[in-house]
Design a protein around this motif. Structure first.
Motif, PDB file in Angstrom:
ATOM      1  N   VAL A  25      18.227  -2.308 -10.741  1.00  8.97           N
ATOM      2  CA  VAL A  25      17.562  -3.615 -10.305  1.00  8.97           C
ATOM      3  C   VAL A  25      19.029  -4.603 -10.226  1.00  8.97           C
ATOM      4  O   VAL A  25      19.039  -5.608 -11.364  1.00  8.97           O
ATOM      5  CB  VAL A  25      16.538  -4.427 -10.712  1.00  8.97           C
ATOM      6  N   PRO A  26      19.970  -4.106  -9.850  1.00  6.88           N
ATOM      7  CA  PRO A  26      21.404  -4.941 -10.199  1.00  6.88           C
ATOM      8  C   PRO A  26      21.698  -6.343  -9.560  1.00  6.88           C
ATOM      9  O   PRO A  26      22.440  -7.259 -10.191  1.00  6.88           O
ATOM     10  CB  PRO A  26      22.505  -4.056  -9.387  1.00  6.88           C
ATOM     11  N   LYS A  30      16.521  -8.909  -6.307  1.00  4.95           N
ATOM     12  CA  LYS A  30      15.524  -8.004  -6.453  1.00  4.95           C
ATOM     13  C   LYS A  30      14.394  -8.577  -7.653  1.00  4.95           C
ATOM     14  O   LYS A  30      13.416  -8.439  -7.865  1.00  4.95           O
ATOM     15  CB  LYS A  30      15.973  -6.735  -6.792  1.00  4.95           C
ATOM     16  N   MET A  31      15.334  -9.285  -8.781  1.00  3.61           N
ATOM     17  CA  MET A  31      14.769  -9.775 -10.151  1.00  3.61           C
ATOM     18  C   MET A  31      13.852 -10.828  -9.507  1.00  3.61           C
ATOM     19  O   MET A  31      12.863 -11.073 -10.287  1.00  3.61           O
ATOM     20  CB  MET A  31      15.719 -10.055 -11.052  1.00  3.61           C
ATOM     21  N   ALA A  32      14.395 -11.727  -8.613  1.00  7.46           N
ATOM     22  CA  ALA A  32      13.430 -13.014  -8.288  1.00  7.46           C
ATOM     23  C   ALA A  32      12.351 -12.279  -7.511  1.00  7.46           C
ATOM     24  O   ALA A  32      11.159 -13.091  -7.753  1.00  7.46           O
ATOM     25  CB  ALA A  32      14.456 -13.758  -7.349  1.00  7.46           C
ATOM     26  N   GLY A  33      12.399 -11.232  -6.807  1.00  5.89           N
ATOM     27  CA  GLY A  33      11.102 -10.611  -6.209  1.00  5.89           C
ATOM     28  C   GLY A  33      10.104  -9.947  -7.266  1.00  5.89           C
ATOM     29  O   GLY A  33       8.780 -10.500  -7.208  1.00  5.89           O
ATOM     30  N   LEU A  39       4.548 -14.153 -11.162  1.00  3.24           N
ATOM     31  CA  LEU A  39       3.905 -15.763 -11.151  1.00  3.24           C
ATOM     32  C   LEU A  39       3.131 -15.770 -10.122  1.00  3.24           C
ATOM     33  O   LEU A  39       2.387 -17.059 -10.110  1.00  3.24           O
ATOM     34  CB  LEU A  39       4.846 -16.554 -11.272  1.00  3.24           C
ATOM     35  N   SER A  40       2.947 -15.219  -8.783  1.00  6.58           N
ATOM     36  CA  SER A  40       2.255 -15.594  -7.758  1.00  6.58           C
ATOM     37  C   SER A  40       1.122 -14.704  -7.481  1.00  6.58           C
ATOM     38  O   SER A  40       0.394 -14.991  -6.665  1.00  6.58           O
ATOM     39  CB  SER A  40       3.266 -15.538  -6.487  1.00  6.58           C
ATOM     40  N   VAL A  41       1.009 -13.425  -7.863  1.00  2.00           N
ATOM     41  CA  VAL A  41       0.060 -12.675  -7.952  1.00  2.00           C
ATOM     42  C   VAL A  41      -0.700 -12.218  -9.211  1.00  2.00           C
ATOM     43  O   VAL A  41      -1.988 -12.536  -9.398  1.00  2.00           O
ATOM     44  CB  VAL A  41       0.341 -11.428  -7.334  1.00  2.00           C
TER      45      VAL A  41
END
Length: 374
Positions: A25-26, A30-33, A39-41
């Motif tokens: 996860v460079p 991707k980290m934000a996903g 936080l959203s699910v």
């Protein structure tokens, strides 16, 4: 081996696995996903289940006020201690730390351990307490950032549009929507058993993702800028010390309060990501100016990255040795140790300057005595 210690070791192993996954996860997108998925699910599902399992009373409405008071204490004490960190309150580093240190992110650092070590009622209490923290982080800190920007650049641009966008984002945040929906259902007499079985099953499956995803994310997100390490550790040690002393005071004032462990671990939550979003927005406003920017975004990222694992370790210790930490005297003593650690670098530098000054004075006297004798 003690079951709590075994659980703690399992959590640390998940963090280590996340650290090993960093190469997979460079980029930040991707980290934000991953963070958005948490936080959203996973987190909203977990909180919704917890809310529908308890009975809401008017006395619980004091919890957000306590959280807001805690934010204020952290802000005031950090402002007071900033010169001891070697940073001015009016520098971009000082403003950055004043935005981050008083903020809390219990959803990604505290709630998973409430789920594992406590019960659903404690989680619901934690979620309600976080409402006060959200008011401080989402609204008050944004207003403060705008004030600093206007003071630094004498800005005259109207910010009403951005303020409305912030309020809209706060209302649309999944966790807040879930809290509103859960409280509304409780007021109308509904509980988890009132929901169709397929909805209950879906919520439970989503909730089960919470803890492993958060721990993996913590391992992936660790990234520290070496030059800021001493300053960040000093500031985070101060935050931990003040938090533990605040917990000790509450435990002393309310010795029979339920969920004593929650009183200890909630204030130890990591720094929130929301102030970083505010800082990015404010720095964009000043990007066309040639003066120093309002905030140091590199310092902010490093602080966030170190805050997550440090908060995790402290909360795990408190959960593992619960009997020790829920004692007010012990919590106060540990808090004093952390505050002493935060003061140590400043004390050491002052001691070195004082010693060098005394040596210089002695050398001057010796030189003067030799000159007179000659």
């Amino acid at each position: 081996m003690n079951p709590a210690i075994q659980k703690t070791l399992g959590f640390l192993l998940l963090i280590f696995i996340g650290f090993l996954m960093r190469r997979k996860v460079p980029d930040r997108e991707k980290m934000a996903g991953i963070k958005a998925l948490i936080l959203s699910v996973a987190l909203p599902a977990t909180i919704f289940i917890a809310l529908l399992k308890i009975e809401l009373t008017a006395s619980l409405l004091t919890l957000p006020l306590l959280a807001l008071l805690l934010n204020g204490v952290l802000f005031g004490s950090t402002w007071f201690a900033m010169p001891c960190f070697g940073v001015s309150q009016h520098s971009n580093e000082g403003r950055t730390l004043l935005m981050l240190i008083p903020s809390l992110a219990p959803g990604i650092s505290c709630f998973p351990f409430v789920i594992e070590y406590m019960n659903d009622e404690a989680l619901a209490w934690a979620a309600l307490t976080d409402l006060g923290n959200k008011i401080f982080v989402l609204i008050l800190l944004y207003i403060l950032a705008l004030y600093w920007y206007q003071q630094l650049y004498r800005a005259t641009t109207r910010q009403t549009g951005k303020g409305r966008a912030l309020i809209k984002a706060m209302v649309q945040e999944p966790v807040n929507l879930v809290l509103f929906a859960g409280v509304l259902l409780i007021l109308f007499g509904f509980n988890l058993g009132s929901l169709p079985l397929f909805i209950q099953d879906t919520l439970l499956r989503l909730s089960n993702m919470m803890t492993p995803m958060v721990l993996l994310f913590i391992g992936i997100a660790v990234l520290i800028r070496a030059g800021d390490l001493r300053l960040i550790l000093t500031a985070l040690s101060w935050k931990a010390g003040v938090a533990l002393k605040a917990s000790a005071l509450l435990l002393f004032l309310f010795p029979t309060a339920p969920h004593a462990l929650l009183i200890v671990i909630f204030p130890l939550s990591a720094c929130s990501f929301w102030p970083y979003a505010h800082m990015c927005a404010i720095n964009k406003l000043s990007s066309e100016d040639e003066q120093t920017q309002v905030f140091d975004l590199n310092l902010a990222l490093s602080t966030l990255a170190l805050s997550l694992p440090l908060s995790t370790v402290l909360i795990l210790l408190a959960c593992t040795f619960e009997t020790f930490f829920v004692d007010p005297l012990n919590a106060f003593g540990v808090g004093t140790v952390f505050m002493a650690i935060a003061w140590a670098p400043s004390f050491w530098q002052r001691l070195r300057r004082f010693t060098a000054f005394r040596v210089m004075q002695t050398d001057t006297r010796v030189t003067g005595a030799i000159s007179k004798s000659q």
